[in-house]
Every structure is written in structure tokens, then in C-alpha cells.
Design a protein around this motif. Structure first.
Motif, PDB file in Angstrom:
ATOM      1  N   TYR A  11      31.088  42.288  41.576  1.00  0.00           N
ATOM      2  CA  TYR A  11      32.240  42.040  40.706  1.00  0.00           C
ATOM      3  C   TYR A  11      31.685  41.444  39.413  1.00  0.00           C
ATOM      4  N   LEU A  12      31.738  42.219  38.343  1.00  0.00           N
ATOM      5  CA  LEU A  12      31.143  41.829  37.068  1.00  0.00           C
ATOM      6  C   LEU A  12      32.251  41.560  36.058  1.00  0.00           C
ATOM      7  N   ILE A  13      32.319  40.344  35.559  1.00  0.00           N
ATOM      8  CA  ILE A  13      33.383  39.990  34.611  1.00  0.00           C
ATOM      9  C   ILE A  13      32.814  39.415  33.323  1.00  0.00           C
ATOM     10  N   PHE A  51      42.575  35.362  37.252  1.00  0.00           N
ATOM     11  CA  PHE A  51      41.543  36.091  37.980  1.00  0.00           C
ATOM     12  C   PHE A  51      41.264  35.415  39.315  1.00  0.00           C
ATOM     13  N   PHE A  52      41.196  34.088  39.306  1.00  0.00           N
ATOM     14  CA  PHE A  52      40.957  33.356  40.553  1.00  0.00           C
ATOM     15  C   PHE A  52      42.075  33.610  41.558  1.00  0.00           C
ATOM     16  N   ASP A  53      43.314  33.556  41.084  1.00  0.00           N
ATOM     17  CA  ASP A  53      44.454  33.785  41.980  1.00  0.00           C
ATOM     18  C   ASP A  53      44.376  35.166  42.634  1.00  0.00           C
ATOM     19  N   LYS A  54      43.913  36.152  41.892  1.00  0.00           N
ATOM     20  CA  LYS A  54      43.846  37.519  42.401  1.00  0.00           C
ATOM     21  C   LYS A  54      42.708  37.719  43.400  1.00  0.00           C
ATOM     22  N   HIS A  67      44.687  42.116  36.782  1.00  0.00           N
ATOM     23  CA  HIS A  67      44.869  40.741  37.275  1.00  0.00           C
ATOM     24  C   HIS A  67      45.434  39.808  36.214  1.00  0.00           C
ATOM     25  N   LEU A  68      45.367  40.215  34.951  1.00  0.00           N
ATOM     26  CA  LEU A  68      45.877  39.364  33.862  1.00  0.00           C
ATOM     27  C   LEU A  68      47.367  39.587  33.609  1.00  0.00           C
ATOM     28  N   GLN A  69      47.948  40.565  34.293  1.00  0.00           N
ATOM     29  CA  GLN A  69      49.376  40.824  34.141  1.00  0.00           C
ATOM     30  C   GLN A  69      50.129  39.893  35.078  1.00  0.00           C
ATOM     31  N   GLN A  70      50.806  38.920  34.502  1.00  0.00           N
ATOM     32  CA  GLN A  70      51.488  37.924  35.314  1.00  0.00           C
ATOM     33  C   GLN A  70      52.660  38.551  36.071  1.00  0.00           C
TER      34      GLN A  70
END
Length: 213
Positions: A7-9, A42-45, A202-205
Motif C-alpha cells: 500500500y503506497l501512499i 485513510f486510517f479509518d478506511k 477513502h477521502l470521500q466522506q
């Protein structure tokens, strides 16, 4: 051999990103409020993914972007080879085509295949490519780490993707990036395959979260 999942961010937003100011390895900026929000989303996802290790550059914005995972107690290593390219005399300056034709000319030169040319006072893509090699060798030498999280920087990430996917460096701009975007790669033992490309879903709330606020 089992498949290694990478997983590369890219790091979350900083004020430099917001203001279109160049930040390379010589600018150790921190996340702004939006960048922290991106890191939290991102963490939540992905907090339930069983990461064996977290790798970051040595720069604060990279480490802060994965702090939620580090707070879980996951093993963490910093590698200078993952640091952003050194933009030399352009670091800390606001870049537009009108204000700095030289900067944009260098990007064009690199896209034409002249990736060994350094930007004034800084690095070339080829130099970054070479300093990333020890990290790649280390990563591939650890088959017991089946799922890893790597957080780094835009230009350096493009160079790393070229290296992992065996693209010529002149093609690095084919890999788009945004703050806290995700590339998911699978390594089968002989080659990498892209499973997610510049993913920002993942950034879409979630709508229900917005209604609660």
C-alpha cells in the motif's frame, strides 16, 4: 511464495501544497488541518488491514500521515531513500509557468528522457532512483512481511513506481498523484501489478457522517 501487498501512499496536504510552494527533501513541513483530515480518513478506511510494517521517509509530513497506524504499535522504519527529490534552489518558492520557466523547462527535459540532469542545486530523477534501490532490496528481502504500508512524496513516488513497474524514468509523469492518494501493488515474486491507481475513494466522506455534523 505468497503475494506481497504494498500500500503506497503520498503524504497528506501541507500549507506548501495549498500555496503551490515547492517542498522537497530540504523542506520538512508538517500537515495542515486538511492534511490531518486526509490522514484520519485513510486510517479509518484501512485501520483493519493487517500491516506487518510501516515504512516512511524521514520527513515529518510523511510520518504524520500514518500516525494513526503507528499509534496501534505497528513496526515502523524511516528511510532517507524515500525522501522527496531535492529541488535545490527552487525549494520554498512558489512556482508558476510565468514565474519560473526554468523549473518547468527541467520537467520537460526529464520527460524527454534526460533524467540524469539535476535541477539547479538539487537532484536528478536518476539520483533519486539510485538512492531508492537499497529500500527496494530491503523490502523484497523480507518475504515474511506480506502486507506493508509505505508513505512518501509525489515526485519520489513517481520515480519509485517507475522502478517497481519497470517503466522508463521519462514516463514518471504517467503516474498521477494527489495528497493521500493510494497505489496498491501486488508482488508475485517476479513482478509488481497495480491493483489501485491513484485511488482517493477513502477521502470521500460518507454522507451519513456529513449529516451528523
Amino acid at each position: 511464495m505468497s503475494i506481497k501487498k504494498v500500500y503506497l501512499i503520498r503524504h497528506g496536504q501541507t500549507d506548501y501544497n495549498l500555496q503551490s510552494i515547492v517542498q522537497g527533501s530540504g523542506v520538512d513541513s508538517v500537515l495542515n488541518a486538511e492534511g490531518q483530515r486526509q490522514a484520519d480518513l485513510f486510517f479509518d478506511k484501512y485501520k483493519d488491514v493487517a500491516f506487518d510494517r510501516v515504512y516512511t521517509s524521514t520527513l515529518q509530513r510523511s510520518i504524520q500521515s500514518v500516525q494513526g497506524f503507528l499509534d496501534l504499535g505497528l513496526p515502523h522504519e524511516q528511510h532517507a531513500g524515500l525522501n522527496e527529490i531535492n529541488w535545490g534552489t527552487r525549494e520554498g518558492t512558489r512556482i508558476t509557468p510565468e514565474e519560473d520557466a526554468y523549473y518547468h523547462g527541467i520537467l520537460q527535459t526529464w520527460s524527454e528522457g534526460n533524467t540524469g540532469i539535476c535541477i539547479e542545486g538539487g537532484e536528478s530523477p536518476q539520483l533519486v532512483y539510485e538512492r531508492q534501490k537499497p529500500f527496494i532490496e530491503l523490502m523484497l528481502s523480507r518475504p515474511e512481511e506480506e502486507t506493508i504500508l509505505v508513505c512518501m512524496h509525489g515526485r519520489a513516488m513517481r520515480i519509485l513506481l517507475c522502478q517497481l513497474l519497470r517503466y522508463p524514468l521519462r514516463c514518471m509523469d504517467e503516474f498521477r498523484h494527489q495528497n493521500l492518494c493510494l497505489y496498491r501493488l501486488d508482488y508475485t515474486g517476479s513482478m509488481f501489478a497495480v491493483k489501485k491507481y491513484c485511488d482517493v475513494a477513502h477521502l470521500q466522506q460518507p454522507a451519513e457522517d456529513i449529516k451528523q455534523k
